[in-house]
Motif scaffolding. Structure first.
Motif, PDB file in Angstrom:
ATOM      1  N   PHE A   1       4.061  14.234  12.591  1.00 14.28           N
ATOM      2  CA  PHE A   1       2.387  14.770  12.860  1.00 14.28           C
ATOM      3  C   PHE A   1       2.374  14.564  11.202  1.00 14.28           C
ATOM      4  CE2 PHE A   1       0.870  12.865  16.002  1.00 14.28           C
ATOM      5  CZ  PHE A   1       1.106  12.660  16.727  1.00 14.28           C
ATOM      6  N   SER A   2       2.992  15.894  11.003  1.00 17.67           N
ATOM      7  CA  SER A   2       3.241  16.414   9.602  1.00 17.67           C
ATOM      8  C   SER A   2       3.326  15.711   8.215  1.00 17.67           C
ATOM      9  CB  SER A   2       4.145  17.729   9.352  1.00 17.67           C
ATOM     10  OG  SER A   2       4.215  18.634  10.381  1.00 17.67           O
ATOM     11  N   ARG A   3       3.985  14.008   8.742  1.00 20.73           N
ATOM     12  CA  ARG A   3       3.964  13.756   7.449  1.00 20.73           C
ATOM     13  C   ARG A   3       2.522  12.658   7.493  1.00 20.73           C
ATOM     14  NH1 ARG A   3       8.588  12.253   9.533  1.00 20.73           N
ATOM     15  NH2 ARG A   3       8.218   9.972   9.806  1.00 20.73           N
ATOM     16  N   PHE A   4       2.157  12.576   8.419  1.00 22.94           N
ATOM     17  CA  PHE A   4       0.785  11.356   8.760  1.00 22.94           C
ATOM     18  C   PHE A   4       0.060  12.730   8.470  1.00 22.94           C
ATOM     19  CE2 PHE A   4      -1.371   7.756  10.662  1.00 22.94           C
ATOM     20  CZ  PHE A   4      -2.104   8.423  10.496  1.00 22.94           C
ATOM     21  N   PHE A   5      -0.579  13.101   8.882  1.00 18.45           N
ATOM     22  CA  PHE A   5      -2.214  13.622   8.551  1.00 18.45           C
ATOM     23  C   PHE A   5      -2.049  14.234   6.838  1.00 18.45           C
ATOM     24  CE2 PHE A   5      -4.423  13.378  12.117  1.00 18.45           C
ATOM     25  CZ  PHE A   5      -2.976  13.674  13.301  1.00 18.45           C
TER      26      PHE A   5
ATOM     27  N   LEU B   1      -8.956  -6.993   7.085  1.00 19.50           N
ATOM     28  CA  LEU B   1      -8.281  -6.530   7.208  1.00 19.50           C
ATOM     29  C   LEU B   1      -7.125  -7.599   7.158  1.00 19.50           C
ATOM     30  CD1 LEU B   1      -6.743  -2.970   7.608  1.00 19.50           C
ATOM     31  CD2 LEU B   1      -7.186  -3.640  10.321  1.00 19.50           C
ATOM     32  N   ALA B   2      -5.723  -7.037   6.342  1.00 22.39           N
ATOM     33  CA  ALA B   2      -4.977  -8.046   6.407  1.00 22.39           C
ATOM     34  C   ALA B   2      -3.260  -7.166   5.831  1.00 22.39           C
ATOM     35  CB  ALA B   2      -4.829  -8.842   5.240  1.00 22.39           C
ATOM     36  N   GLN B   3      -1.948  -7.870   6.402  1.00 22.11           N
ATOM     37  CA  GLN B   3      -0.636  -7.236   5.462  1.00 22.11           C
ATOM     38  C   GLN B   3      -0.408  -8.230   4.898  1.00 22.11           C
ATOM     39  OE1 GLN B   3       1.824  -5.352   8.525  1.00 22.11           O
ATOM     40  NE2 GLN B   3       3.482  -4.832   7.365  1.00 22.11           N
ATOM     41  N   ALA B   4       0.435  -7.305   3.607  1.00 20.52           N
ATOM     42  CA  ALA B   4       0.799  -8.201   3.077  1.00 20.52           C
ATOM     43  C   ALA B   4       2.544  -7.733   3.048  1.00 20.52           C
ATOM     44  CB  ALA B   4       0.727  -9.647   1.994  1.00 20.52           C
ATOM     45  N   GLY B   5       4.073  -8.035   2.590  1.00 24.01           N
ATOM     46  CA  GLY B   5       4.428  -7.060   1.831  1.00 24.01           C
ATOM     47  C   GLY B   5       5.131  -5.889   2.727  1.00 24.01           C
ATOM     48  N   ASP B   6       4.819  -4.900   1.951  1.00 23.01           N
ATOM     49  CA  ASP B   6       5.236  -3.353   2.392  1.00 23.01           C
ATOM     50  C   ASP B   6       2.800  -2.820   2.324  1.00 23.01           C
ATOM     51  OD1 ASP B   6       7.466  -3.458   3.086  1.00 23.01           O
ATOM     52  OD2 ASP B   6       8.314  -3.068   1.079  1.00 23.01           O
ATOM     53  N   GLU B   7       1.671  -3.638   2.321  1.00 26.67           N
ATOM     54  CA  GLU B   7       0.695  -2.745   2.095  1.00 26.67           C
ATOM     55  C   GLU B   7      -0.255  -3.366   3.635  1.00 26.67           C
ATOM     56  OE1 GLU B   7      -0.435  -1.161  -1.024  1.00 26.67           O
ATOM     57  OE2 GLU B   7       1.305  -0.248  -1.335  1.00 26.67           O
ATOM     58  N   ILE B   8      -0.992  -3.140   3.442  1.00 29.11           N
ATOM     59  CA  ILE B   8      -1.908  -2.999   4.135  1.00 29.11           C
ATOM     60  C   ILE B   8      -3.615  -3.067   3.142  1.00 29.11           C
ATOM     61  CG2 ILE B   8      -3.691  -2.056   5.960  1.00 29.11           C
ATOM     62  CD1 ILE B   8      -0.583  -1.036   7.547  1.00 29.11           C
ATOM     63  N   TYR B   9      -3.943  -4.007   3.650  1.00 30.20           N
ATOM     64  CA  TYR B   9      -5.450  -4.605   2.615  1.00 30.20           C
ATOM     65  C   TYR B   9      -6.462  -3.892   3.129  1.00 30.20           C
ATOM     66  CZ  TYR B   9      -1.499  -5.423  -0.448  1.00 30.20           C
ATOM     67  OH  TYR B   9      -0.659  -5.727  -1.632  1.00 30.20           O
ATOM     68  N   VAL B  10      -7.273  -4.111   3.033  1.00 32.51           N
ATOM     69  CA  VAL B  10      -8.918  -4.177   3.643  1.00 32.51           C
ATOM     70  C   VAL B  10      -9.883  -4.604   2.324  1.00 32.51           C
ATOM     71  CG1 VAL B  10     -10.582  -2.627   4.338  1.00 32.51           C
ATOM     72  CG2 VAL B  10      -8.088  -1.850   4.917  1.00 32.51           C
ATOM     73  N   ALA B  11     -10.921  -5.689   2.612  1.00 31.97           N
ATOM     74  CA  ALA B  11     -11.867  -6.060   1.736  1.00 31.97           C
ATOM     75  C   ALA B  11     -13.285  -5.805   2.433  1.00 31.97           C
ATOM     76  CB  ALA B  11     -11.097  -7.212   1.391  1.00 31.97           C
TER      77      ALA B  11
ATOM     78  N   VAL C   1       2.481   0.620   3.817  1.00 33.17           N
ATOM     79  CA  VAL C   1       2.650   0.540   5.357  1.00 33.17           C
ATOM     80  C   VAL C   1       3.306   2.031   5.992  1.00 33.17           C
ATOM     81  CG1 VAL C   1       3.281  -0.505   7.282  1.00 33.17           C
ATOM     82  CG2 VAL C   1       2.665  -1.634   5.760  1.00 33.17           C
ATOM     83  N   ALA C   2       4.131   2.298   4.927  1.00 29.15           N
ATOM     84  CA  ALA C   2       5.293   3.120   4.930  1.00 29.15           C
ATOM     85  C   ALA C   2       3.880   4.898   5.413  1.00 29.15           C
ATOM     86  CB  ALA C   2       5.757   4.266   4.538  1.00 29.15           C
ATOM     87  N   ALA C   3       2.760   4.789   5.093  1.00 24.80           N
ATOM     88  CA  ALA C   3       1.665   5.880   4.881  1.00 24.80           C
ATOM     89  C   ALA C   3       1.053   5.938   6.363  1.00 24.80           C
ATOM     90  CB  ALA C   3       1.184   5.517   3.604  1.00 24.80           C
ATOM     91  N   LEU C   4       1.212   5.146   6.770  1.00 28.65           N
ATOM     92  CA  LEU C   4       0.369   4.848   8.144  1.00 28.65           C
ATOM     93  C   LEU C   4       1.506   4.278   9.509  1.00 28.65           C
ATOM     94  CD1 LEU C   4      -2.359   2.548   7.697  1.00 28.65           C
ATOM     95  CD2 LEU C   4      -2.462   5.509   7.823  1.00 28.65           C
ATOM     96  N   THR C   5       2.727   4.032   9.196  1.00 32.55           N
ATOM     97  CA  THR C   5       3.948   3.771   9.941  1.00 32.55           C
ATOM     98  C   THR C   5       4.814   5.143  10.504  1.00 32.55           C
ATOM     99  OG1 THR C   5       3.711   1.696   8.984  1.00 32.55           O
ATOM    100  CG2 THR C   5       5.159   2.096  10.421  1.00 32.55           C
ATOM    101  N   ALA C   6       4.740   4.597  12.455  1.00 32.05           N
ATOM    102  CA  ALA C   6       6.048   6.048  12.465  1.00 32.05           C
ATOM    103  C   ALA C   6       6.814   4.569  13.306  1.00 32.05           C
ATOM    104  CB  ALA C   6       5.273   6.420  14.122  1.00 32.05           C
ATOM    105  N   ASN C   7       8.000   5.514  13.165  1.00 29.44           N
ATOM    106  CA  ASN C   7       9.800   4.685  13.420  1.00 29.44           C
ATOM    107  C   ASN C   7       9.852   4.899  15.097  1.00 29.44           C
ATOM    108  OD1 ASN C   7      10.645   6.975  14.943  1.00 29.44           O
ATOM    109  ND2 ASN C   7      11.370   7.378  12.166  1.00 29.44           N
ATOM    110  N   ALA C   8      10.148   3.714  16.078  1.00 27.02           N
ATOM    111  CA  ALA C   8      10.313   3.903  16.822  1.00 27.02           C
ATOM    112  C   ALA C   8      10.828   4.956  17.858  1.00 27.02           C
ATOM    113  CB  ALA C   8      11.049   2.658  17.726  1.00 27.02           C
TER     114      ALA C   8
END
Length: 407
Positions: free
Chosen positions: A8-12, A369-379, A395-402
């Motif tokens: 949560f420290s990383r996410f926020f 909203l779409a994802q391609a590779g390691d990026e999430i895009y919004v248009a 994606v890493a900026a918004l993704t947690a591991n299992a």
């Protein structure tokens, strides 16, 4: 072992960086959300954004004026846009935003809707389908994939690729003047359409639909029209063999005498499904999302993503089991573009503002909203700049591991 506190420290911390876009549209390289230049010309509108495959993003749009319009698209791979292609151009007035869909085997399908010339009904339109097997350089002769008795309503259409190299197409039909029917057909890789199917005989007229595939199962989500003018969100599961199941995602019990022009979004993969939608059942505009662990047959209780919202949602699933949703909210006299991440147990992990300003009316009011590779895009289409805009975030900026998700 990483702790939830460290996540949560990383996410926020990431959320704080992301939020800087709301006050700094000309983002620097140090920010996690960045503006991405596109080949869409000034005056571009009616966009559609989709993941073409694991690494490639496809953006389509309409450009031109009332005298002549062009339906165009371009593919982005590893940070580089290929030269845009024109699907069709001429004295067309496009209705619902046109689509380009990537098919199994590498072909492309283009679907566009144009108003009928000199029609007595101002909402009468035609849908055209064409296939390209060379990346969009050449297209097959356009076909109308429905019988002559059909009466296409101009508000919406959705499409999704099939495992056999074809695709599914969904639209609204108003051949019966007292109701709107949700219709569908399956189109082969050769462009030939199967017989039309009625998915629902009575739906909300102009709310957008979304259709996705998960294996051999198609899921179409839409706003239903039930007794007492209830207009809650429904999902129907279907295939070439017919309808498997259908039902209300959640009983908001929104009673409204008229279409709110605000449809739902759906994403599905590996048996997991998420639906996001707008409702104002209690008089307050809210955006909600709900998860299903059995391909949309049953949904859990929804989580509220934001109040004081205008809706126009989109959503996608991440590999870790969580979902990303984007929507339009209110911000005083302006509107605000929001994005949030949530997990299947309903926990809202965080949300951030991406843009504050104006949005156009239909048919360019939606976001993608779409994802391609390691990026999430919004248009979205920016009213002030009069063009389609695109932002991306890792994606890493918004993704947690299992482990962070408690799996």
């Amino acid at each position: 072992m990483k702790t939830k506190h460290s996540f949560f420290s990383r996410f926020f911390a990431g959320v704080l960086w992301l939020a800087s876009f709301a006050v700094a549209p000309s983002m620097g390289s140090e920010t996690l959300v960045r503006e991405i230049d596109t080949p869409a010309a000034q005056g571009s509108r009616q966009h559609h954004l989709t993941q073409l495959d694991r690494e490639r993003l496809l953006l389509s749009w309409v450009e031109g004026d009332e005298q002549s319009s062009r339906f165009r698209f371009a593919v982005r791979e590893r940070g580089i846009w290929a030269a845009p292609h024109t699907v069709v151009a001429g004295r067309y007035k496009f209705a619902a935003p046109p689509l380009v869909v990537g098919l199994k085997g590498g072909a492309l399908a283009a679907v566009w809707m144009t108003y009928q010339d000199r029609a007595k009904d101002r909402y009468a339109a035609d849908i055209h389908v064409s296939i390209s097997k060379d990346g969009g350089r050449q297209w097959s002769k356009p076909q109308r994939p429905y019988p002559a008795a059909a009466r296409i309503y101009d508000a919406q259409m959705s499409a999704a690729p099939l495992e056999n190299g074809g695709f599914a197409l969904v639209w609204t039909d108003r051949r019966h003047p007292d109701r709107y029917r949700l219709m569908a057909t399956l189109i082969g890789a050769d462009g030939r359409a199967s017989a039309e199917t009625t998915l629902d005989p009575d739906v909300c007229s102009c709310c957008e639909t979304r259709t996705v595939t998960d294996g051999n199962t198609l899921s179409t989500t839409y706003r239903d029209h039930l007794a007492g003018e209830l207009r809650d969100i429904a999902l129907i599961r279907w295939s070439s063999g017919g309808i498997r199941s259908n039902g209300i995602v959640h009983a908001d019990r929104w009673a409204i005498e008229g279409c709110p022009s605000n449809g739902p979004a759906v994403a599905s993969q590996d048996g997991r499904t998420v639906v996001a939608w707008f409702t104002a059942a209690d008089g307050v505009g809210r955006v909600k999302a709900a998860f299903s662990a059995n391909q949309g047959a049953h949904f859990g209780e929804p989580v509220e993503l934001g109040a004081d919202a205008n809706g126009y949602v989109d959503t996608l699933l991440l590999e870790d089991g969580s979902a990303i949703a984007a929507w339009r909210g209110r911000a005083g006299p302006d509107e605000e573009l929001w994005m949030a991440r949530l997990r299947p147990d309903g926990t809202l992990l965080g949300r951030t503002s991406l843009y504050r300003g104006g949005f156009p009316r239909w048919p360019s009011r939606h976001i993608s909203l779409a994802q391609a590779g390691d990026e999430i895009y919004v248009a979205w289409t920016d009213v002030a700049q009069q063009r389609v805009r695109l932002v991306g975030t890792p994606v890493a900026a918004l993704t947690a591991n299992a482990e962070d998700l408690g799996e």
